[in-house]
Design a protein around this motif. Structure first.
Motif, PDB file in Angstrom:
ATOM      1  N   THR A  46       0.841  -1.198   0.000  1.00  0.00           N
ATOM      2  CA  THR A  46       0.000   0.000   0.000  1.00  0.00           C
ATOM      3  C   THR A  46       0.874   1.246   0.000  1.00  0.00           C
ATOM      4  O   THR A  46       2.065   1.191   0.302  1.00  0.00           O
ATOM      5  CB  THR A  46      -0.926   0.050   1.236  1.00  0.00           C
ATOM      6  N   CYS A  47       0.252   2.348  -0.320  1.00  0.00           N
ATOM      7  CA  CYS A  47       0.892   3.656  -0.250  1.00  0.00           C
ATOM      8  C   CYS A  47      -0.079   4.586   0.473  1.00  0.00           C
ATOM      9  O   CYS A  47      -1.170   4.860  -0.031  1.00  0.00           O
ATOM     10  CB  CYS A  47       1.197   4.183  -1.656  1.00  0.00           C
ATOM     11  N   ALA A  48       0.301   5.032   1.669  1.00  0.00           N
ATOM     12  CA  ALA A  48      -0.531   5.946   2.455  1.00  0.00           C
ATOM     13  C   ALA A  48      -0.077   7.375   2.179  1.00  0.00           C
ATOM     14  O   ALA A  48       1.114   7.672   2.214  1.00  0.00           O
ATOM     15  CB  ALA A  48      -0.410   5.629   3.938  1.00  0.00           C
ATOM     16  N   VAL A  49      -1.039   8.245   1.898  1.00  0.00           N
ATOM     17  CA  VAL A  49      -0.738   9.638   1.545  1.00  0.00           C
ATOM     18  C   VAL A  49      -1.573  10.566   2.418  1.00  0.00           C
ATOM     19  O   VAL A  49      -2.769  10.334   2.614  1.00  0.00           O
ATOM     20  CB  VAL A  49      -1.047   9.911   0.054  1.00  0.00           C
ATOM     21  N   THR A  50      -0.940  11.604   2.942  1.00  0.00           N
ATOM     22  CA  THR A  50      -1.648  12.699   3.589  1.00  0.00           C
ATOM     23  C   THR A  50      -1.522  13.901   2.669  1.00  0.00           C
ATOM     24  O   THR A  50      -0.408  14.274   2.284  1.00  0.00           O
ATOM     25  CB  THR A  50      -1.054  13.035   4.971  1.00  0.00           C
ATOM     26  N   GLY A  51      -2.651  14.471   2.303  1.00  0.00           N
ATOM     27  CA  GLY A  51      -2.644  15.593   1.368  1.00  0.00           C
ATOM     28  C   GLY A  51      -3.509  16.738   1.854  1.00  0.00           C
ATOM     29  O   GLY A  51      -4.304  16.599   2.787  1.00  0.00           O
ATOM     30  N   PHE A  52      -3.327  17.878   1.226  1.00  0.00           N
ATOM     31  CA  PHE A  52      -4.114  19.062   1.541  1.00  0.00           C
ATOM     32  C   PHE A  52      -5.344  19.086   0.635  1.00  0.00           C
ATOM     33  O   PHE A  52      -5.230  18.903  -0.570  1.00  0.00           O
ATOM     34  CB  PHE A  52      -3.284  20.330   1.337  1.00  0.00           C
ATOM     35  N   GLN A  53      -6.508  19.341   1.209  1.00  0.00           N
ATOM     36  CA  GLN A  53      -7.724  19.414   0.419  1.00  0.00           C
ATOM     37  C   GLN A  53      -7.684  20.658  -0.465  1.00  0.00           C
ATOM     38  O   GLN A  53      -7.342  21.740   0.000  1.00  0.00           O
ATOM     39  CB  GLN A  53      -8.953  19.468   1.335  1.00  0.00           C
ATOM     40  N   ASP A  54      -7.988  20.469  -1.730  1.00  0.00           N
ATOM     41  CA  ASP A  54      -7.968  21.545  -2.721  1.00  0.00           C
ATOM     42  C   ASP A  54      -9.001  21.168  -3.776  1.00  0.00           C
ATOM     43  O   ASP A  54      -8.838  20.165  -4.469  1.00  0.00           O
ATOM     44  CB  ASP A  54      -6.574  21.659  -3.329  1.00  0.00           C
ATOM     45  N   VAL A  55     -10.053  21.958  -3.912  1.00  0.00           N
ATOM     46  CA  VAL A  55     -11.141  21.598  -4.820  1.00  0.00           C
ATOM     47  C   VAL A  55     -10.953  22.137  -6.233  1.00  0.00           C
ATOM     48  O   VAL A  55     -11.852  22.004  -7.069  1.00  0.00           O
ATOM     49  CB  VAL A  55     -12.513  22.035  -4.255  1.00  0.00           C
ATOM     50  N   GLN A  56      -9.787  22.725  -6.534  1.00  0.00           N
ATOM     51  CA  GLN A  56      -9.514  23.167  -7.899  1.00  0.00           C
ATOM     52  C   GLN A  56      -9.451  21.947  -8.817  1.00  0.00           C
ATOM     53  O   GLN A  56      -9.005  20.874  -8.413  1.00  0.00           O
ATOM     54  CB  GLN A  56      -8.195  23.951  -7.968  1.00  0.00           C
ATOM     55  N   ALA A  57      -9.875  22.117 -10.055  1.00  0.00           N
ATOM     56  CA  ALA A  57      -9.988  20.994 -10.996  1.00  0.00           C
ATOM     57  C   ALA A  57      -8.678  20.242 -11.205  1.00  0.00           C
ATOM     58  O   ALA A  57      -8.690  19.027 -11.405  1.00  0.00           O
ATOM     59  CB  ALA A  57     -10.526  21.495 -12.334  1.00  0.00           C
ATOM     60  N   ALA A  58      -7.537  20.932 -11.155  1.00  0.00           N
ATOM     61  CA  ALA A  58      -6.255  20.294 -11.448  1.00  0.00           C
ATOM     62  C   ALA A  58      -5.561  19.729 -10.203  1.00  0.00           C
ATOM     63  O   ALA A  58      -4.431  19.272 -10.286  1.00  0.00           O
ATOM     64  CB  ALA A  58      -5.330  21.302 -12.132  1.00  0.00           C
ATOM     65  N   SER A  59      -6.228  19.717  -9.053  1.00  0.00           N
ATOM     66  CA  SER A  59      -5.593  19.252  -7.816  1.00  0.00           C
ATOM     67  C   SER A  59      -5.629  17.738  -7.695  1.00  0.00           C
ATOM     68  O   SER A  59      -6.453  17.061  -8.316  1.00  0.00           O
ATOM     69  CB  SER A  59      -6.291  19.877  -6.604  1.00  0.00           C
ATOM     70  N   LEU A  60      -4.739  17.203  -6.866  1.00  0.00           N
ATOM     71  CA  LEU A  60      -4.745  15.771  -6.594  1.00  0.00           C
ATOM     72  C   LEU A  60      -6.049  15.378  -5.904  1.00  0.00           C
ATOM     73  O   LEU A  60      -6.643  14.344  -6.234  1.00  0.00           O
ATOM     74  CB  LEU A  60      -3.548  15.375  -5.721  1.00  0.00           C
ATOM     75  N   TRP A  61      -6.520  16.191  -4.958  1.00  0.00           N
ATOM     76  CA  TRP A  61      -7.778  15.901  -4.279  1.00  0.00           C
ATOM     77  C   TRP A  61      -8.899  15.717  -5.302  1.00  0.00           C
ATOM     78  O   TRP A  61      -9.650  14.745  -5.238  1.00  0.00           O
ATOM     79  CB  TRP A  61      -8.131  17.016  -3.285  1.00  0.00           C
ATOM     80  N   SER A  62      -9.012  16.645  -6.263  1.00  0.00           N
ATOM     81  CA  SER A  62     -10.066  16.560  -7.276  1.00  0.00           C
ATOM     82  C   SER A  62      -9.881  15.346  -8.176  1.00  0.00           C
ATOM     83  O   SER A  62     -10.856  14.675  -8.538  1.00  0.00           O
ATOM     84  CB  SER A  62     -10.108  17.835  -8.121  1.00  0.00           C
ATOM     85  N   GLU A  63      -8.654  15.057  -8.551  1.00  0.00           N
ATOM     86  CA  GLU A  63      -8.379  13.888  -9.398  1.00  0.00           C
ATOM     87  C   GLU A  63      -8.874  12.612  -8.716  1.00  0.00           C
ATOM     88  O   GLU A  63      -9.521  11.761  -9.341  1.00  0.00           O
ATOM     89  CB  GLU A  63      -6.884  13.799  -9.692  1.00  0.00           C
ATOM     90  N   LEU A  64      -8.582  12.485  -7.421  1.00  0.00           N
ATOM     91  CA  LEU A  64      -8.994  11.288  -6.685  1.00  0.00           C
ATOM     92  C   LEU A  64     -10.498  11.274  -6.412  1.00  0.00           C
ATOM     93  O   LEU A  64     -11.142  10.230  -6.481  1.00  0.00           O
ATOM     94  CB  LEU A  64      -8.218  11.194  -5.370  1.00  0.00           C
ATOM     95  N   PHE A  65     -11.063  12.434  -6.112  1.00  0.00           N
ATOM     96  CA  PHE A  65     -12.492  12.536  -5.825  1.00  0.00           C
ATOM     97  C   PHE A  65     -13.339  12.250  -7.070  1.00  0.00           C
ATOM     98  O   PHE A  65     -14.367  11.585  -6.994  1.00  0.00           O
ATOM     99  CB  PHE A  65     -12.812  13.929  -5.285  1.00  0.00           C
ATOM    100  N   ASP A  66     -12.876  12.752  -8.221  1.00  0.00           N
ATOM    101  CA  ASP A  66     -13.641  12.621  -9.467  1.00  0.00           C
ATOM    102  C   ASP A  66     -13.474  11.271 -10.158  1.00  0.00           C
ATOM    103  O   ASP A  66     -14.266  10.939 -11.037  1.00  0.00           O
ATOM    104  CB  ASP A  66     -13.228  13.730 -10.456  1.00  0.00           C
TER     105      ASP A  66
END
Length: 128
Positions: A46-66
């Motif tokens: 596994t790979c555990a990641v802690t990231g900052f929430q960012d709802v911009q379209a190009a963010s990692l959060w958005s990529e994973l959420f979408d």
């Protein structure tokens, strides 16, 4: 001895760099079902990641959420170096996010999320 001190992290998903979007990356393994084959075949990575929430379209959060469950290629440079070397290697893996990232947090604080990637195998050490 080449100890690693986490001064900066280079983290890429599908060749897009998200270094400023994550604060912690940890590859790990656990013993899964023992069966026929080698011991390594029984390990679950596994790979555990802690990231900052960012709802911009190009963010990692958005990529994973979408794109829940999408298979991604991960590159991690724990030394923060742009080019892999024998003394400061990069590590690559393929997997998918186990869930979608959390949204929300405490008032007055940066919102973060923790997410686990289920990997298809042992991360590969890249030296050049």
């Amino acid at each position: 001895m080449a100890r690693i001190k986490g001064k900066s992290i280079i983290f890429e998903v599908d060749s897009t760099e998200y270094s400023g979007s994550v604060s912690n990356v940890t590859f790990s393994s656990a013993v899964g079902t023992l069966g026929f084959g080698s011991y390594e075949d029984s390990l679950d990575f596994t790979c555990a990641v802690t990231g900052f929430q960012d709802v911009q379209a190009a963010s990692l959060w958005s990529e994973l959420f979408d794109n829940p469950g999408a298979t991604v290629d991960i590159t991690y440079a724990p030394h923060g170096n742009a080019v892999a070397t024998s003394t400061q290697p990069h590590f690559t893996a393929t997997g998918y996010a186990e869930t979608v990232p959390n949204l929300g947090g405490a008032a007055g604080e940066y919102f973060v999320y923790d997410i686990n990637f289920i990997l298809t195998g042992k991360p590969a050490r890249v030296v050049a």
